[in-house]
Design an enzyme around this catalytic site. Structure first.
Site, PDB file in Angstrom:
ATOM      1  CE1 TYR A  57      49.473 -18.010  23.713  1.00 16.92           C
ATOM      2  CE2 TYR A  57      51.498 -16.872  24.297  1.00 16.92           C
ATOM      3  CZ  TYR A  57      50.141 -16.843  24.051  1.00 16.92           C
ATOM      4  OH  TYR A  57      49.460 -15.659  24.121  1.00 16.92           O
TER       5      TYR A  57
HETATM    6  N1  LIG Z   1      46.246 -12.611  25.916  1.00 20.00           N
HETATM    7  C1  LIG Z   1      45.975 -13.161  24.763  1.00 20.00           C
HETATM    8  O1  LIG Z   1      44.924 -13.804  24.575  1.00 20.00           O
HETATM    9  C2  LIG Z   1      46.950 -12.977  23.631  1.00 20.00           C
HETATM   10  C3  LIG Z   1      46.518 -13.164  22.297  1.00 20.00           C
HETATM   11  C4  LIG Z   1      47.443 -12.973  21.273  1.00 20.00           C
HETATM   12  C5  LIG Z   1      48.755 -12.629  21.560  1.00 20.00           C
HETATM   13  N2  LIG Z   1      49.144 -12.467  22.863  1.00 20.00           N
HETATM   14  C6  LIG Z   1      50.549 -12.120  23.204  1.00 20.00           C
HETATM   15  O2  LIG Z   1      50.959 -10.998  22.443  1.00 20.00           O
HETATM   16  C7  LIG Z   1      52.139 -11.317  21.712  1.00 20.00           C
HETATM   17  C8  LIG Z   1      52.212 -10.524  20.419  1.00 20.00           C
HETATM   18  O3  LIG Z   1      51.065 -10.686  19.612  1.00 20.00           O
HETATM   19  P1  LIG Z   1      51.080 -11.568  18.280  1.00 20.00           P
HETATM   20  O4  LIG Z   1      52.251 -12.488  18.320  1.00 20.00           O
HETATM   21  O5  LIG Z   1      49.701 -12.101  18.164  1.00 20.00           O
HETATM   22  O6  LIG Z   1      51.227 -10.563  17.068  1.00 20.00           O
HETATM   23  P2  LIG Z   1      51.958  -9.191  16.739  1.00 20.00           P
HETATM   24  O7  LIG Z   1      52.878  -8.823  17.808  1.00 20.00           O
HETATM   25  O8  LIG Z   1      50.904  -8.256  16.330  1.00 20.00           O
HETATM   26  O9  LIG Z   1      52.747  -9.603  15.404  1.00 20.00           O
HETATM   27  C9  LIG Z   1      53.887 -10.415  15.471  1.00 20.00           C
HETATM   28  C10 LIG Z   1      54.540 -10.477  14.101  1.00 20.00           C
HETATM   29  O10 LIG Z   1      54.924  -9.179  13.664  1.00 20.00           O
HETATM   30  C11 LIG Z   1      56.082  -9.283  12.861  1.00 20.00           C
HETATM   31  N3  LIG Z   1      57.152  -8.438  13.423  1.00 20.00           N
HETATM   32  C12 LIG Z   1      57.513  -8.290  14.716  1.00 20.00           C
HETATM   33  N4  LIG Z   1      58.536  -7.433  14.836  1.00 20.00           N
HETATM   34  C13 LIG Z   1      58.855  -7.050  13.582  1.00 20.00           C
HETATM   35  C14 LIG Z   1      59.833  -6.185  13.057  1.00 20.00           C
HETATM   36  N5  LIG Z   1      60.655  -5.524  13.854  1.00 20.00           N
HETATM   37  N6  LIG Z   1      59.880  -6.023  11.714  1.00 20.00           N
HETATM   38  C15 LIG Z   1      59.016  -6.665  10.893  1.00 20.00           C
HETATM   39  N7  LIG Z   1      58.052  -7.511  11.350  1.00 20.00           N
HETATM   40  C16 LIG Z   1      57.976  -7.690  12.680  1.00 20.00           C
HETATM   41  C17 LIG Z   1      56.532 -10.719  12.876  1.00 20.00           C
HETATM   42  O11 LIG Z   1      56.028 -11.346  11.702  1.00 20.00           O
HETATM   43  P3  LIG Z   1      56.851 -12.579  11.021  1.00 20.00           P
HETATM   44  O12 LIG Z   1      56.758 -13.653  11.999  1.00 20.00           O
HETATM   45  O13 LIG Z   1      56.121 -12.839   9.760  1.00 20.00           O
HETATM   46  O14 LIG Z   1      58.239 -12.123  10.825  1.00 20.00           O
HETATM   47  C18 LIG Z   1      55.846 -11.238  14.113  1.00 20.00           C
HETATM   48  O15 LIG Z   1      55.648 -12.617  14.100  1.00 20.00           O
HETATM   49  C19 LIG Z   1      52.057 -12.840  21.522  1.00 20.00           C
HETATM   50  O16 LIG Z   1      53.305 -13.412  21.193  1.00 20.00           O
HETATM   51  C20 LIG Z   1      51.520 -13.247  22.868  1.00 20.00           C
HETATM   52  O17 LIG Z   1      52.564 -13.294  23.834  1.00 20.00           O
HETATM   53  C21 LIG Z   1      48.256 -12.617  23.898  1.00 20.00           C
END
Ligand SMILES: NC(=O)c1ccc[n+]([C@@H]2O[C@H](COP(=O)([O-])OP(=O)(O)OC[C@H]3O[C@@H](n4cnc5c(N)ncnc54)[C@H](OP(=O)(O)O)[C@@H]3O)[C@@H](O)[C@H]2O)c1
Length: 327
Positions: A57
């Site tokens: 990351y």
């Molecule tokens: N193992 C793997 O291969 C893998 C792959 C992907 C992710 N991950 C992990 O999973 C974590 C989460 O997944 P992700 O970041 O892909 O996506 P996610 O959690 O599905 O979406 C994150 C986005 O949702 C919005 N959000 C979050 N809380 C909110 C709230 N209370 N109100 C309104 N909008 C909100 C924000 O958008 P805005 O930024 O536009 O505000 C945020 O950036 C990652 O950070 C990572 O640590 C792991």
């Protein structure tokens, strides 16, 4: 399918992929770092203790940025608060990380960026699909780190039921417990049948399932009348496709949220908890941290779960599969 059993209470963590990623998340150190520090403090004071990061990351000149930001934020905490955290990183099995000691330098680098506060090391994905001969050696190398007490816990990520069963058995032979498995899991995640198999298997083997991208990159936070334009073209394209296709699910999220006096995000996260998983949403602002933690104060009823599950099965909107997902 998901949610067949009774609704259960799981915890919630948070993810930090966006903390250093320009391509998908439009990270900009100058404008973001202060807000991320405040987000971190708010998340912790709201009771979120599980933090997910990865050594991939932040790449290029931002190499390891998510881990180094976290390391700095954690250093500023009192020791008593630090000891309550589960800081989990993922190490990427890049092709040049070879053999049983292939991760050791990467592990040391992550541990250094994180200020020595790493609690769980996770295999970011399995090499089974392109370098199967690497898989046992790399996993054994991670188990060595646990047995040498360099880190407390071990997890894996992006594995299907076949790899999960094999990995758990191999680690068990060594006397090392497989603590968690991460999969993409949300109302819009792909590969429903395989993901459900992972959930069932993990439950039977007492392995915690961490639900990543539980908000479908933020799509599930968008009210039906909203048409937000995220800052990067990757998310813009995704939102253009998924917003119309997910309308029914988002209408239901809004209806339940309104009824509960909660947010759509809380409903989406509580659906994950109701399926027996621990969601790790990505957060970037203090108010998002507070909102996410508020989901811990209530849970969905069985009938709310069932309405969402039925809509999920009808829905054609699916997030892209992770190319590193194995069977
Ligand atoms: N193992 C793997 O291969 C893998 C792959 C992907 C992710 N991950 C992990 O999973 C974590 C989460 O997944 P992700 O970041 O892909 O996506 P996610 O959690 O599905 O979406 C994150 C986005 O949702 C919005 N959000 C979050 N809380 C909110 C709230 N209370 N109100 C309104 N909008 C909100 C924000 O958008 P805005 O930024 O536009 O505000 C945020 O950036 C990652 O950070 C990572 O640590 C792991």
């Amino acid at each position: 399918m998901a949610g067949r059993g009774p609704c259960r209470l799981n915890s919630i963590g948070f993810g930090t992929w966006a903390w250093g990623n320009e391509f998908v998340w439009g990270y900009d150190s100058k404008t973001d770092d202060g807000r991320l520090a405040a987000t971190f403090r708010q998340a912790l004071s709201s009771g979120l203790n599980l933090i997910d990061t990865a050594d991939s990351y932040g790449t290029g000149r931002l190499n390891g940025r998510s881990e180094s930001l976290l390391g700095g934020f954690i250093d500023a905490l009192p020791a008593s608060r630090r000891s309550q955290l589960v800081v989990a990183t993922k190490l990427a099995p890049f092709p040049w990380r070879l053999g049983r000691r292939g991760f050791h330098r990467a592990f040391d680098a992550s541990q250094k960026r994180l200020g020595g506060h790493l609690k769980r090391v996770q295999l970011h994905w399995s090499t089974a699909r392109y370098a199967p001969w690497q898989e046992a050696a790399l996993l054994d190398g991670l188990a060595d780190l646990v047995q040498a007490q360099q880190v407390d816990e071990l997890g894996v990520s992006n594995v299907g039921p076949r790899r999960l069963r094999w990995m758990q058995a191999r680690l068990m032979e060594r006397g090392v417990k497989l603590r968690s498995v991460q999969i993409q899991w949300s109302l819009l995640s792909p590969g429903l049948a395989q993901a459900q198999e992972v959930l069932d298997l993990a439950q039977s083997l007492d392995i915690e399932v961490l639900a990543y991208s539980p908000l479908a990159f933020g799509v599930l936070s968008c009210a039906p009348a909203e048409a937000p334009r995220p800052s990067t073209w990757v998310r813009q394209r995704l939102f253009r496709r998924l917003l119309p296709e997910s309308l029914e699910i988002r209408q239901l999220l809004l209806a339940i949220a309104t009824e509960r006096g909660a947010s759509m995000v809380q409903v989406a996260l509580n659906w994950c908890r109701a399926t027996g998983t621990t969601p790790i949403p990505g957060i970037r602002t203090p108010s998002q941290a507070m909102d996410v933690a508020a989901a811990l104060t209530w849970q969905l009823s069985e009938s709310e779960c069932s309405v969402l599950n039925q809509a999920r099965e009808r829905c054609i909107a699916r997030m892209p599969s992770n190319p590193f997902q194995s069977r």
